[in-house]
Design a protein around this motif. Structure first.
Motif, short mmCIF file in Angstrom:
data_model
loop_
_atom_site.label_atom_id
_atom_site.label_comp_id
_atom_site.label_asym_id
_atom_site.label_seq_id
_atom_site.Cartn_x
_atom_site.Cartn_y
_atom_site.Cartn_z
N ALA A 199 57.06 -15.82 -5.06
CA ALA A 199 57.66 -15.68 -3.50
C ALA A 199 59.03 -16.03 -3.34
CB ALA A 199 56.74 -17.14 -2.95
N SER A 242 57.71 -7.42 0.48
CA SER A 242 56.23 -8.26 0.50
C SER A 242 56.81 -9.48 -0.31
CB SER A 242 55.32 -7.59 -0.23
OG SER A 242 53.98 -8.15 -0.56
N PRO A 243 56.20 -10.89 0.06
CA PRO A 243 56.27 -11.89 -0.67
C PRO A 243 55.73 -11.84 -1.94
CG PRO A 243 54.72 -12.16 1.28
CD PRO A 243 55.47 -10.90 1.38
N HIS A 244 54.61 -10.81 -2.11
CA HIS A 244 53.91 -10.78 -3.42
C HIS A 244 54.66 -10.01 -4.41
CE1 HIS A 244 51.04 -12.73 -0.83
NE2 HIS A 244 51.15 -11.62 0.14
N ASP A 261 61.06 -14.67 -5.41
CA ASP A 261 61.65 -13.50 -6.18
C ASP A 261 62.51 -13.92 -7.39
OD1 ASP A 261 62.40 -11.05 -6.85
OD2 ASP A 261 63.35 -10.48 -5.18
N PRO A 315 49.33 -17.04 5.06
CA PRO A 315 50.44 -16.22 4.05
C PRO A 315 50.23 -14.84 4.65
CG PRO A 315 48.93 -17.69 2.80
CD PRO A 315 48.42 -17.87 4.27
#
Length: 509
Positions: free
Chosen positions: A401, A432-434, A403, A131
């Motif tokens: 992840a 960002s995936p976070h 959204d 990740p």
């Protein structure tokens, strides 16, 4: 290649600072059995791939079996581990690392520099599913000379070495992994860490055996059983009955009650975890008045005093006092009357409230659900009607992840390396995936900071970002958590500011 020795020994004195300081040696004498009632399950034995790798709550389990490239002491300072030296050259185009010699894997095979390089290359390969691949890919073309490693910087990342102490920053056994494969590794994982896996029953327990050849000294407890006890009331029962000698993350009122009992003691210190509410840039949250009203109508001190019994502290940014970019001057006032005025300007009132959904965990952190209930009550008074939706923490990761979080979503954010890139940066940078906040203004402010080589300028830039986020109310920081740990008086527990519960740091009293 020119290597600046001061940089080599610590990346920089200001940020890593402890490279020349060794970890405290662990007690050598075996002292029988230790049982821990733990609050989450362990989904996977690979600490470098998949969603588990970025779950802060299970890093203590991983750190018991595997070593990170660079370990952190309980106060979060960095120390030599499997890497004894590390740093950049003067123009930040190369890295250099020195590998500890004389270390063995749990199967008795030698640990070498080749394991380090293979682990870094594997982490940087997008095919492996790390990740944090976007960090690890920034250095390649590694070369090994004995126990010395050099690598070429593809793109300068100021926190590259810090990540070696954080999520996915673990060294894996090259020869063993290639021999047994991913499935074989899940069945029989090995590391170089203080404990070896003796038995693992998924969703039930983990049994660990002390590594007699651990480079840091054999742990004090010969055998450690970690029971996976997701229910907080059950963890209380475990410690109260004597079935377990250590537990954590229980309601604060139970913590106070238990440590008053004969035979029990506890520790409840502020850790690097924060409680926050993500705002997603959808529906009502596109209205700045709604966001600002949602933030300033919450009495955070009341939440800490009433629900958390005074443990922890209110925060107004995604930085805590332990973080590098903490700025005490950034304050968001608690002002319900002004919140009403802002909502009125957008056509809302207690009689005609703005409506949205807020998602939350229930029982994952002490009083998480109750805190959201209290916040919803505070919102109702000013003209916000929020509907609570409960989800599991795994669902939060999945939705984030993709959204697809609700307009508001509660989460606890851990930042064991204390750097703004891994708090404000990952949580608030749209790509960002976070993150789920995607406004271009914030993306443009953050973009230059990812590769800023001037450390003072980098930290000042992040402070400016934090101030702007607070002004725009793009996120709702709530509290810095204090982590409650209860233990039998016969066990000494060293609390780690990262929140990781580490049996290797426990000794008989």
């Amino acid at each position: 290649m020119t290597i600046n020795r001061r940089e080599l020994l610590g990346y920089s004195a200001a940020t890593l600072g402890a490279a020349a300081v060794g970890l405290p040696r662990l007690a050598k004498a075996a002292a029988g059995e230790l049982t821990i009632a733990y609050n989450v399950n362990l989904p996977s034995w690979d600490p470098t791939t998949g969603p588990s790798a970025v779950n802060p709550t299970i890093q203590g389990l991983y750190q018991s079996v595997f070593d990170q490239f660079i370990p952190q002491k309980p106060d979060l300072s960095f120390a030599p581990g499997l890497l004894t030296e590390w740093g950049w050259n003067d123009d930040r185009t190369k890295i250099m690392m020195t590998v500890r010699e004389g270390v063995t894997w749990h199967d008795g095979s030698p640990f070498t520099a080749e394991d380090v390089v293979w682990s870094l290359q594997r982490a940087g390969d997008e095919k492996t599913g790390n990740p944090i691949q976007f960090v690890w890919k920034n250095v390649n073309n590694f070369k090994i000379d004995g126990n010395k490693i050099t690598g070429d910087v593809v793109q300068f990342d100021p926190v590259y070495f810090k990540w070696m102490s954080f999520l996915t920053g673990y060294i894996m056994p090259k020869a063993y992994y290639e021999k047994v494969g991913a499935e074989g590794f899940e069945r029989a994982p090995i590391g170089t860490g203080p404990y070896m896996v003796e038995k693992f029953e998924r969703n039930a327990f983990l049994r660990l055996k002390a590594n007699p050849n651990y480079w840091g000294g054999k742990p004090a407890f010969e055998n450690v059983t970690i029971k996976f006890v997701a229910d907080a009331a059950s963890r209380v029962a475990e410690i109260e009955s004597g079935s377990s000698q250590v537990t954590l993350e229980i309601p604060y009122e139970e913590y106070d009650r238990l440590i008053a009992k004969d035979g029990l003691a506890g520790s409840c210190k502020n850790v690097s975890d924060i409680g926050m509410i993500f705002f997603n840039d959808i529906e009502a949250m596109l209205d700045k008045n709604v966001r600002q009203a949602a933030v300033m109508s919450i009495d955070k001190k009341l939440l800490v005093d009433r629900l958390l019994r005074g443990y922890g502290q209110p925060i107004d940014t995604l930085e805590t006092p332990e973080y590098t970019a903490y700025d005490a001057s950034i304050k968001v006032e608690h002002n319900p009357e002004k919140a009403k005025e802002l909502l009125a300007a957008s056509g809302y009132s207690p009689e005609k409230p703005v409506k949205f959904t807020i998602q939350t965990t229930k029982g994952f952190k002490p009083k998480d659900y109750e805190m959201i209930q209290a916040i919803v009550g505070m919102w109702r008074k000013v003209g916000i009607e929020a509907t609570i939706e409960v989800y599991e923490i795994a669902k939060h990761y999945e939705l984030r992840a993709a959204d697809k979080l609700a307009p508001a979503a509660f989460y606890n954010w851990g930042n064991a390396i204390g750097d703004p890139t891994t708090s404000t940066g990952f949580a608030m940078y749209g790509p960002s995936p976070h993150s789920v906040w995607d406004s271009q203004d914030l993306i443009d402010m953050i973009n230059p900071l990812w590769g800023e080589k001037d450390e003072a300028k980098r930290i000042a830039g992040w402070k400016a970002v934090d101030k702007y986020i607070a002004e725009q109310a793009y996120v709702l920081p709530l509290i810095q958590y204090a982590q409650p740990i209860v233990h039998a008086k016969g066990v000494n527990v060293v609390q780690h500011v990262s929140g990781a519960l580490l049996p290797a740091l426990m000794t008989p009293a």
